[in-house]
Scaffold this active site. Sequence first.
Site, mmCIF file in Angstrom:
data_model
loop_
_atom_site.group_PDB
_atom_site.id
_atom_site.type_symbol
_atom_site.label_atom_id
_atom_site.label_comp_id
_atom_site.label_asym_id
_atom_site.label_seq_id
_atom_site.Cartn_x
_atom_site.Cartn_y
_atom_site.Cartn_z
ATOM 1 C CG HIS A 193 -2.082 0.909 1.086
ATOM 2 N ND1 HIS A 193 -2.011 2.248 1.365
ATOM 3 C CD2 HIS A 193 -3.336 0.679 0.624
ATOM 4 C CE1 HIS A 193 -3.182 2.796 1.115
ATOM 5 N NE2 HIS A 193 -4.007 1.867 0.656
ATOM 6 C CG ASP A 248 -8.522 -4.740 -2.454
ATOM 7 O OD1 ASP A 248 -9.740 -4.675 -2.223
ATOM 8 O OD2 ASP A 248 -7.858 -3.784 -2.871
#
Length: 435
Positions: free
Chosen positions: A311, A369
Amino acid sequence: MESKITKKPSATLTVNNKQLELPVYGGSVGPDVVDIRKLYTDGKVFTYDPGFTSTASCESQITYIDGDEGVLLYRGYPIDQLAEQSTFIEVCYLLANGELPNKAELDRFTRDITYHTMLHAQFDRFFEGFRRDAHPMAIMVGTVGALAAFYHDSTDIDDPKQRVIASHRLIAKMPTIAARAFKYSMGQPFISPRNELDYASNFLRMCFAVPAEDYKINPVLARAMDVFFILHADHEQNASTSTVRLAGSSGANPFACISSGIACLWGPAHGGANEAALKMLMEIGRPENIPAFIDKVKSKDSEVRLMGFGHRVYKNYDPRARAMQKLCHQVLHEVGDDNDPLLQVAKELERIALHDEYFIQRKLYPNVDFYSGITLKAMGFPMSMFTVLFAVARTVGWIAQWTEMMEDTSQKIGRPRQVYTGPTRRDYVPCAQRK
Ligand code: CMC
């Protein structure tokens, strides 16, 4: 929005043999920012920050992330507390209004959203224009933008009342549009919303009921849907939110802005990662195939990434991923799929990656996710719907951020500059004289 920025001791920058004094500001928490707005006027230089890795584009009071600590707060409230104790509709109120509602405020807000869930009858014809095999995200981008053609009485961005009505319409109608996109791809008739149901149950029913048989609401799955929506509701200035703000900075109407956010969300590096992560798990298939896959990810010559990992902001475990992992176990247990082979692959992949130097060095951890695809698949959604569900949830974040921008008098049209490396001035040569 009333600015809460505080002044800090300024910074000095020497550029082109000139010393520039740059104001520095602080927020309530998080790193200070250097104000470079006068940099070009005073120093004749731009800053260079592709991907905006060190750039704060706005002041915001909505969502805070501490990427090093793995913290996510909506209006100050930790995401894990909201996921445990709140509901999506309450979180919508919180994000949009800044405070948790009292009982009367919540009832009023719930009613406002519930009574805006229907779509104009003519709107349904838009779906008919798409090919049966169209990706539901393509349908979302087109149809959400088309809302502006139906609700002219909420497109005046300078009228605060119209802005509120547009927000309610978007939050309320997004599940109806998403469910229609799903039904259209299945060749099934559209199911209308039911006002007595809560947000998540209503959405599940619109997706899974058929005229011949109503959908029996499973409270565990309805709560899982609600928590999924909470976890995805906002994430400060990510790519799609910045897209919404940039589109809105020109004065575009909110329906057009949210449609641009959906388009950005579709990419596999952003909202499309949930679909990509599940495809990856399916391709790996069995735990014994993991080492070969990890080698491919680490290879310098390969473009393969471990989807659902890494991320831009989190350099620690994404707090949404923890909640999603818990949700995944609850859903699989409820549908009697505790031993789903994909879950075994995901858990083993996570274990191996978290102990591998490549991932440790780069601070790559599971993001939201990683487990969401397995969860949504178990709930009965096809892969093509995963990013659509993300869009339904993120709509409130986009609209809260858009509204905040509209109320911020310091905001201007977004207009980045560049470092130009193309040809310098040269004269046009007629075609016949070119070599
Ligand atoms: N698998 C393997 N290597 C990775 C990954 C990954 N998932 N993510 C980053 N890296 C490596 C990358 O190759 C680079 O290595 P090196 O320094 O040797 O070149 C280093 O880590 C830094 O990567 P980056 O691309 O500069 O980092 P970024 O901050 O620009 O990218 C990201 C962030 C989310 C796009 C990226 O981590 C990624 O592509 N992850 C997979 C897609 C994904 O799961 N996206 C969902 C994000 S969470 C939901 C959302 O907010 O939309």
